[in-house]
Design a protein around this motif. Structure first.
Motif, PDB file in Angstrom:
ATOM      1  N   ASP A  11       0.819  -1.219   0.000  1.00  0.00           N
ATOM      2  CA  ASP A  11       0.000   0.000   0.000  1.00  0.00           C
ATOM      3  C   ASP A  11       0.846   1.258   0.000  1.00  0.00           C
ATOM      4  O   ASP A  11       0.399   2.326   0.415  1.00  0.00           O
ATOM      5  N   PHE A  12       2.082   1.123  -0.492  1.00  0.00           N
ATOM      6  CA  PHE A  12       3.005   2.271  -0.449  1.00  0.00           C
ATOM      7  C   PHE A  12       3.894   2.246  -1.679  1.00  0.00           C
ATOM      8  O   PHE A  12       4.537   1.239  -1.962  1.00  0.00           O
ATOM      9  N   GLU A  13       3.933   3.353  -2.405  1.00  0.00           N
ATOM     10  CA  GLU A  13       4.781   3.447  -3.598  1.00  0.00           C
ATOM     11  C   GLU A  13       5.869   4.473  -3.344  1.00  0.00           C
ATOM     12  O   GLU A  13       5.672   5.676  -3.553  1.00  0.00           O
ATOM     13  N   PRO A  14       7.039   4.019  -2.895  1.00  0.00           N
ATOM     14  CA  PRO A  14       8.095   4.962  -2.535  1.00  0.00           C
ATOM     15  C   PRO A  14       8.805   5.554  -3.742  1.00  0.00           C
ATOM     16  O   PRO A  14       8.878   4.948  -4.803  1.00  0.00           O
ATOM     17  N   ASP A  15       9.363   6.746  -3.537  1.00  0.00           N
ATOM     18  CA  ASP A  15      10.261   7.335  -4.535  1.00  0.00           C
ATOM     19  C   ASP A  15      11.626   6.665  -4.457  1.00  0.00           C
ATOM     20  O   ASP A  15      12.365   6.622  -5.437  1.00  0.00           O
ATOM     21  N   GLY A  67      14.744  -1.589  -9.870  1.00  0.00           N
ATOM     22  CA  GLY A  67      15.211  -0.428 -10.611  1.00  0.00           C
ATOM     23  C   GLY A  67      16.360   0.267  -9.901  1.00  0.00           C
ATOM     24  O   GLY A  67      17.082  -0.324  -9.101  1.00  0.00           O
ATOM     25  N   GLU A  68      16.527   1.563 -10.172  1.00  0.00           N
ATOM     26  CA  GLU A  68      17.712   2.285  -9.716  1.00  0.00           C
ATOM     27  C   GLU A  68      17.516   3.088  -8.434  1.00  0.00           C
ATOM     28  O   GLU A  68      18.500   3.488  -7.806  1.00  0.00           O
ATOM     29  N   ASN A  69      16.300   3.346  -8.025  1.00  0.00           N
ATOM     30  CA  ASN A  69      16.068   4.207  -6.861  1.00  0.00           C
ATOM     31  C   ASN A  69      16.155   3.418  -5.554  1.00  0.00           C
ATOM     32  O   ASN A  69      15.232   3.386  -4.739  1.00  0.00           O
ATOM     33  N   VAL A  70      17.306   2.788  -5.371  1.00  0.00           N
ATOM     34  CA  VAL A  70      17.562   1.943  -4.208  1.00  0.00           C
ATOM     35  C   VAL A  70      18.996   2.185  -3.758  1.00  0.00           C
ATOM     36  O   VAL A  70      19.892   2.356  -4.599  1.00  0.00           O
ATOM     37  N   SER A  71      19.222   2.209  -2.450  1.00  0.00           N
ATOM     38  CA  SER A  71      20.580   2.364  -1.943  1.00  0.00           C
ATOM     39  C   SER A  71      20.705   1.673  -0.599  1.00  0.00           C
ATOM     40  O   SER A  71      19.708   1.231  -0.021  1.00  0.00           O
ATOM     41  N   SER A  72      21.945   1.574  -0.105  1.00  0.00           N
ATOM     42  CA  SER A  72      22.224   0.930   1.175  1.00  0.00           C
ATOM     43  C   SER A  72      22.923   1.908   2.107  1.00  0.00           C
ATOM     44  O   SER A  72      23.656   2.797   1.662  1.00  0.00           O
ATOM     45  N   SER A  73      22.709   1.718   3.404  1.00  0.00           N
ATOM     46  CA  SER A  73      23.377   2.550   4.404  1.00  0.00           C
ATOM     47  C   SER A  73      23.502   1.749   5.692  1.00  0.00           C
ATOM     48  O   SER A  73      23.045   0.614   5.789  1.00  0.00           O
ATOM     49  N   PHE A  74      24.121   2.367   6.706  1.00  0.00           N
ATOM     50  CA  PHE A  74      24.414   1.662   7.958  1.00  0.00           C
ATOM     51  C   PHE A  74      24.050   2.546   9.143  1.00  0.00           C
ATOM     52  O   PHE A  74      24.437   3.711   9.200  1.00  0.00           O
TER      53      PHE A  74
END
Length: 342
Positions: A177-181, A241-248
């Motif tokens: 139920d959520f479409e993130p940017d 797709g491309e709108n994904v990243s990783s962090s800590f």
């Protein structure tokens, strides 16, 4: 007879400073969590941290505490029962820190006639402060108290195809139920020195853009590589797709920790134009203080204060039916064929 011990992080007995203090003492005095010489660790933890941290941590625990008790404990117990109901050998639960510890878990198994145990650290990735400390503690208990007990350890399962499928499907359900940017995979952070210490080659890990993607034996114990690999595999499985990243997340002290830092990413992403952010926390299989308070609550505030509009923390796998079924299948494979997931 074979049996299984599932081991998770642990929790204080109650969200009070009185109970949080001994829990933090056991946790932070672990030489694989704060890897300083004993006298320095003792001075830092018992001379400084425990004078102020228990009250602050207790307040955080109070925000997320369930009526039944600690969320991590309750979730772990529910998961253990679901797994146990699907296999034909005893399954027990132990905690690395706090009540219901590893020794108690092994005692429960041995009381049922178990003489061979599969140890399952409930961490997908290898880190000295999570997976490794569980294994070391379990072996210490086994050697000192149960020398005739045979023990096999399940490897880190961060890249197992079936695990990635279960994780991806759980994320898809959480985002129904959520479409993130943008989707941010936020993993528990560790000091940079832990990466260098865990590198058997003593030269491969450089914490740059290429070392985690260049094949090396160091990847077997490199937490950063394993986290980034999980993100990449989930992206591929879900076609994100491309709108994904990783962090800590979750730094402690002034030493450099692996980057990028999650709190800084909340601000950066919001200021770059991301309005709707989803955050995944796959370093844990069970929601805990770190995911429920730091990420789900504080993270939301940080993102919105920086200009973000909508924020969603996707729950961990917890007692997801598919996750319990997969763990049960791994156990059945070990029971019947002595095979472990790869």
């Amino acid at each position: 007879m074979k049996g299984v011990l599932l081991v998770n992080l642990g929790s204080p007995d109650s969200p009070t400073a009185k109970d949080v203090r001994p829990y933090l003492d056991e946790f932070l005095m672990d030489e694989r969590v704060i890897d300083l010489p004993y006298w320095k660790r003792n001075l830092l933890v018992r001379g400084i941290i425990l004078n102020t941290r228990p009250k602050k941590s207790a307040e955080a625990y109070q925000k997320i505490w369930w009526e039944e008790g600690s969320p991590l404990i309750i979730i772990s117990e529910r998961f253990t029962k679901k797994v146990a109901d699907q296999v034909n050998i005893p399954v027990a639960l132990g905690m690395r820190y706090g009540s219901g510890n590893i020794q108690e878990g092994l005692e429960k198994l041995m009381a049922q006639g178990v003489d061979e145990v599969l140890l399952v650290p409930l961490y997908p990735h290898y880190a000295m402060s999570s997976y490794e400390t569980v294994v070391v503690k379990a072996l210490e208990v086994q050697r000192s108290l149960f020398p005739d007990l045979k023990m096999t350890t399940m490897p880190a399962f961060y890249k197992n195809a079936d695990y990635i499928k279960v994780l991806g499907n759980s994320i898809r359900e959480g985002l129904a139920d959520f479409e993130p940017d943008h989707i941010l995979f936020s993993y528990h952070g560790i000091p940079e020195r832990h990466i260098y210490k865990g590198d058997p080659t003593k030269f491969h890990c450089q914490l740059n853009k290429s070392c985690c993607t260049t094949n090396s034996v160091a990847h077997h114990s490199c937490y950063r590589h394993q986290c980034l690999a999980t993100t990449d595999m989930v992206i591929e499985h879900m076609d994100l797709g491309e709108n994904v990243s990783s962090s800590f997340q979750s730094r402690l002290g002034r030493d450099p920790w692996i980057k990028p830092y999650t709190d800084a990413e909340f601000e950066r992403l919001a200021k770059s134009g991301v309005k709707k952010l989803a955050v995944i926390t796959p370093a844990f299989v069970s929601d805990c203080l770190e995911t429920l308070e730091e990420i789900a609550m504080e993270g939301k505030e940080q993102f919105e204060e920086a200009g973000g509009v909508e924020y969603k923390h996707v729950p961990c796998l917890n007692d997801n039916d598919d996750w319990a079924q997969l763990m049960a299948q791994w156990i059945k494979d070990w029971e019947a064929h002595n095979t472990l997931p790869v």
